[in-house]
Design an enzyme around this catalytic site. Structure first.
Site, mmCIF file in Angstrom:
data_model
loop_
_atom_site.group_PDB
_atom_site.id
_atom_site.type_symbol
_atom_site.label_atom_id
_atom_site.label_comp_id
_atom_site.label_asym_id
_atom_site.label_seq_id
_atom_site.Cartn_x
_atom_site.Cartn_y
_atom_site.Cartn_z
ATOM 1 N N GLY A 43 5.575 2.140 5.089
ATOM 2 C CA GLY A 43 4.461 2.899 4.542
ATOM 3 C C GLY A 43 3.342 3.146 5.535
ATOM 4 N N ASP A 68 1.121 1.070 6.721
ATOM 5 C CA ASP A 68 1.032 0.012 7.733
ATOM 6 C C ASP A 68 1.906 0.353 8.937
ATOM 7 O OD1 ASP A 68 0.512 -2.453 8.983
ATOM 8 O OD2 ASP A 68 1.945 -3.544 7.754
ATOM 9 N N ASN A 102 0.711 -6.303 5.758
ATOM 10 C CA ASN A 102 1.415 -7.461 5.216
ATOM 11 C C ASN A 102 0.827 -8.714 5.867
ATOM 12 O OD1 ASN A 102 2.712 -7.768 7.795
ATOM 13 N ND2 ASN A 102 4.223 -6.260 7.165
ATOM 14 N N SER A 151 -2.154 -2.208 -2.058
ATOM 15 C CA SER A 151 -1.183 -2.943 -2.877
ATOM 16 C C SER A 151 -0.408 -2.099 -3.880
ATOM 17 C CB SER A 151 -1.837 -4.126 -3.604
ATOM 18 O OG SER A 151 -2.113 -5.166 -2.698
ATOM 19 N N THR A 152 -0.586 -0.789 -3.879
ATOM 20 C CA THR A 152 0.091 0.023 -4.890
ATOM 21 C C THR A 152 1.458 0.529 -4.446
ATOM 22 O OG1 THR A 152 -1.029 2.032 -4.131
ATOM 23 C CG2 THR A 152 -2.080 0.779 -5.911
ATOM 24 N N GLY A 153 1.848 0.252 -3.223
ATOM 25 C CA GLY A 153 3.178 0.646 -2.748
ATOM 26 C C GLY A 153 4.196 -0.421 -3.113
ATOM 27 N N VAL A 154 4.780 -1.031 -2.106
ATOM 28 C CA VAL A 154 5.831 -2.022 -2.338
ATOM 29 C C VAL A 154 5.308 -3.277 -3.040
ATOM 30 C CG1 VAL A 154 7.283 -1.222 -0.452
ATOM 31 C CG2 VAL A 154 5.638 -3.038 -0.027
ATOM 32 N N TYR A 155 3.972 -3.484 -3.058
ATOM 33 C CA TYR A 155 3.418 -4.648 -3.757
ATOM 34 C C TYR A 155 3.231 -4.391 -5.248
ATOM 35 C CZ TYR A 155 2.519 -7.017 0.702
ATOM 36 O OH TYR A 155 2.641 -7.640 1.914
#
Length: 153
Positions: free
Chosen positions: A13, A15, A5, A98-102
């Site tokens: 996740g 990170d 982030n 970027s495919t998770g929470v983004y």
């Protein structure tokens, strides 16, 4: 590679998992960086990880594809490769940034990742005595199937 982030201070996740596994020294080093803008990357030591380094990149949040998300995601991969080349790092393991929470669509993100990594000009110009490995880390069978289909077609 860490899909981070903007504050680089760990989160959920992958990170968060990287920060927990690396230990508190990673957080201390990231605090000194004071965050990073979307599309760019920064390198830190790996601390308690098997990896010597962690390259952190801030992926774009998906807003429907009309706010430069594709270009920002491509920049994430390019920035990471540039850092790896500067540091003579021979292999990179990329998550599906970027495919998770983004909420970036998985297939679109995978296409950008594969295209960017396979066409990166600096990699193409490497001499034959340099071996460079890219790994795509897939955290679900669904994501794995997308990468398999795109890589094998």
């Amino acid at each position: 590679m860490n899909a981070a982030n903007k504050n680089l201070l760990g989160g959920g996740g992958g990170d968060g998992a990287i920060h927990r596994a690396a230990g508190p020294q990673l957080l201390e080093e990231c605090l000194l960086l004071r965050g990073y803008p979307t599309g760019n990357a920064e390198i830190t030591r790996g601390y308690n990880l098997a990896a010597t380094y962690v390259i952190h990149t801030v992926g774009p949040v998906w807003y429907g594809g009309e706010r430069g998300e594709d270009a920002a995601l491509e920049s994430c991969y390019q920035s990471c490769i540039e850092i790896a080349l500067e540091r003579e790092i021979k292999s990179l393991a990329f998550p599906c940034i970027s495919t998770g929470v983004y909420c970036f669509p998985v297939e679109r993100a995978a296409e950008i990742a594969i295209r960017t990594v396979s066409s990166f000009e600096a990699v193409k110009s490497l001499s034959l005595d340099v071996i460079f490995f890219f790994f795509f880390c897939c955290f679900s069978v669904k994501v794995l199937r997308v990468y398999q289909r795109l890589l094998l077609d």
